[in-house]
Design a protein around this motif. Sequence first.
Motif, PDB file in Angstrom:
ATOM      1  N   VAL B  84       0.998  -1.000   0.281  1.00  0.00           N
ATOM      2  CA  VAL B  84      -0.167  -0.180  -0.280  1.00  0.00           C
ATOM      3  C   VAL B  84       0.536   0.916  -0.290  1.00  0.00           C
ATOM      4  O   VAL B  84       1.318   1.343   0.955  1.00  0.00           O
ATOM      5  N   LEU B 114      -4.218  -3.177  -6.257  1.00  0.00           N
ATOM      6  CA  LEU B 114      -3.810  -4.035  -4.864  1.00  0.00           C
ATOM      7  C   LEU B 114      -3.860  -5.512  -5.412  1.00  0.00           C
ATOM      8  O   LEU B 114      -4.930  -5.759  -5.343  1.00  0.00           O
ATOM      9  N   VAL B 116      -4.617  -9.666  -4.314  1.00  0.00           N
ATOM     10  CA  VAL B 116      -5.110 -10.058  -2.690  1.00  0.00           C
ATOM     11  C   VAL B 116      -4.460 -11.369  -2.833  1.00  0.00           C
ATOM     12  O   VAL B 116      -4.207 -12.276  -3.782  1.00  0.00           O
ATOM     13  N   VAL B 134      -8.571  -0.105  -5.415  1.00  0.00           N
ATOM     14  CA  VAL B 134      -8.512   0.796  -3.940  1.00  0.00           C
ATOM     15  C   VAL B 134      -8.766   2.215  -3.925  1.00  0.00           C
ATOM     16  O   VAL B 134      -7.769   2.797  -4.684  1.00  0.00           O
ATOM     17  N   VAL B 147      -9.674  -1.791   2.325  1.00  0.00           N
ATOM     18  CA  VAL B 147      -8.168  -2.334   2.645  1.00  0.00           C
ATOM     19  C   VAL B 147      -7.853  -1.500   3.997  1.00  0.00           C
ATOM     20  O   VAL B 147      -7.611  -0.831   3.539  1.00  0.00           O
ATOM     21  N   ALA B 154      -1.372  -5.690   4.327  1.00  0.00           N
ATOM     22  CA  ALA B 154      -2.626  -5.216   3.913  1.00  0.00           C
ATOM     23  C   ALA B 154      -3.867  -6.347   3.922  1.00  0.00           C
ATOM     24  O   ALA B 154      -2.857  -7.012   3.475  1.00  0.00           O
ATOM     25  N   THR B 155      -4.861  -5.853   4.315  1.00  0.00           N
ATOM     26  CA  THR B 155      -5.611  -6.843   4.347  1.00  0.00           C
ATOM     27  C   THR B 155      -7.106  -6.675   3.966  1.00  0.00           C
ATOM     28  O   THR B 155      -7.138  -5.631   4.061  1.00  0.00           O
ATOM     29  N   VAL B 156      -7.821  -7.288   3.016  1.00  0.00           N
ATOM     30  CA  VAL B 156      -9.024  -6.885   2.485  1.00  0.00           C
ATOM     31  C   VAL B 156      -9.786  -7.104   3.038  1.00  0.00           C
ATOM     32  O   VAL B 156     -10.010  -8.609   3.673  1.00  0.00           O
ATOM     33  N   VAL B 193     -12.436  -0.492  -1.492  1.00  0.00           N
ATOM     34  CA  VAL B 193     -12.038  -1.424  -2.753  1.00  0.00           C
ATOM     35  C   VAL B 193     -13.275  -0.849  -3.251  1.00  0.00           C
ATOM     36  O   VAL B 193     -14.232  -1.094  -2.698  1.00  0.00           O
TER      37      VAL B 193
END
Lengths: 201, 201
Positions: B84, B114, B116, B134, B147, B154-156, B193
């Motif tokens: 990110v 980004l 996943v 994003v 995100v 980073a996590t969705v 997102v």
Amino acid sequence: MEGLTPRQEEVLDFVLEALERRGYPPSVREICDALGLSSTRGALRHLEALERKGFISRASGARAIQVRDTLRGAAAYLPLVGEVPAGPLRHASEEVEEWLPVPARWGGEGRFLLRVRGESMVGDGIRDGDLVVVDPGPEARDGEVVVALVDGEATVKRLRRRKGAVELEASNPDYPTLRVEKGEAEVRLAGRVVSLLRDRV
Amino acid sequence: MEGLTPRQEEVLDFVLEALERRGYPPSVREICDALGLSSTRGALRHLEALERKGFISRASGARAIQVRDTLRGAAAYLPLVGEVPAGPLRHASEEVEEWLPVPARWGGEGRFLLRVRGESMVGDGIRDGDLVVVDPGPEARDGEVVVALVDGEATVKRLRRRKGAVELEASNPDYPTLRVEKGEAEVRLAGRVVSLLRDRV
DNA sequence: TTTAATAGTAAACATCTGTTTACCATAATC
DNA sequence: GATTATGGTAAACAGATGTTTACTATTAAA
């Protein structure tokens, strides 16, 4: 890759912005105008530096600036259609709603975009409203996701080969799997689904 | 929209092919060369017809051919990043793996792509390997897919607002929901997102 | 039969465009 | 201090490029 000076970056930004705004690159004199230079030699020095540093290349001829692919990835333009086309689409074809840019690697002969209707494939991450890229052809392997025409209607399903038949399998338990006996005339394969775009998450 | 004659279609195809191959339009003389015309007046007649019929427009200047958006949809170029970014990315930024073309309507200030990692969001149709668009910013509404940065990673996840806390909710029962108390420093929101690309179905 | 549209030719001309030559200033590097 | 790189100026020039004028041929439509 060498870094850019602030002025070189300004030139590069202008070139990219002109391409995005109007679809063709600027001339050396247009770069002068944009950056407040009174001499074309100045702009040319910047273009030479950008080329030496690998951001652009210049062919001979007017406005012959090409931007490096990592800076402005090559695009393919795929037709978004309302119905499965019978063959490759001409640019002037009226069946096409719009030609959408996608990464160049998604391109291929006769490929088109189709909007998914319904929730039958949500188990495979394909949702209502998604656009799928379809690689046309009458063949697909067992397990591939395909677009099939059933009574003239397009449907997206996973193809399963069984003894003497194929099945078009939904991945939502709320939807039935369609079993197709060999030679049934009102079911045919339009192509394989290869990529996907989702406008809105 | 009026139809095109075969010759006009040949000219249009050549213009589009030149744009795709090298990134800038052909000159009138290059169109002559490509179609075997010995007179620039001939090529000019075709360009005038394409313009009158709405397929292109022509500005003044060399190679100033612009193709209509329904024939070659406008693209935005979004940076694909490994991590990110802290702010909008410069074109020359080395954090960017590549700038990918997407439909222009997906563009916006500072947006990035980004990839996943993991299957935590498969219930929402977001799969391992997908690229998400994003829209950066520290705010999101309850229920939106975001995100987040958790310990710098980073996590969705889907954001849920609860009394005194927010939760980052997976949509795969195999993954835990993360509860974040207000003011916890090691969790922050990178953005929402908004769209998605899947290279391979 | 006439008219209009399409498709082309040739030649000339005006403008656009890129490049070159020669020079200067500033800043960074050696 | 010398050298190099960057960033610029001015002017001139060569070639690329678009447009115009004038004309012809064929085909389709009225």
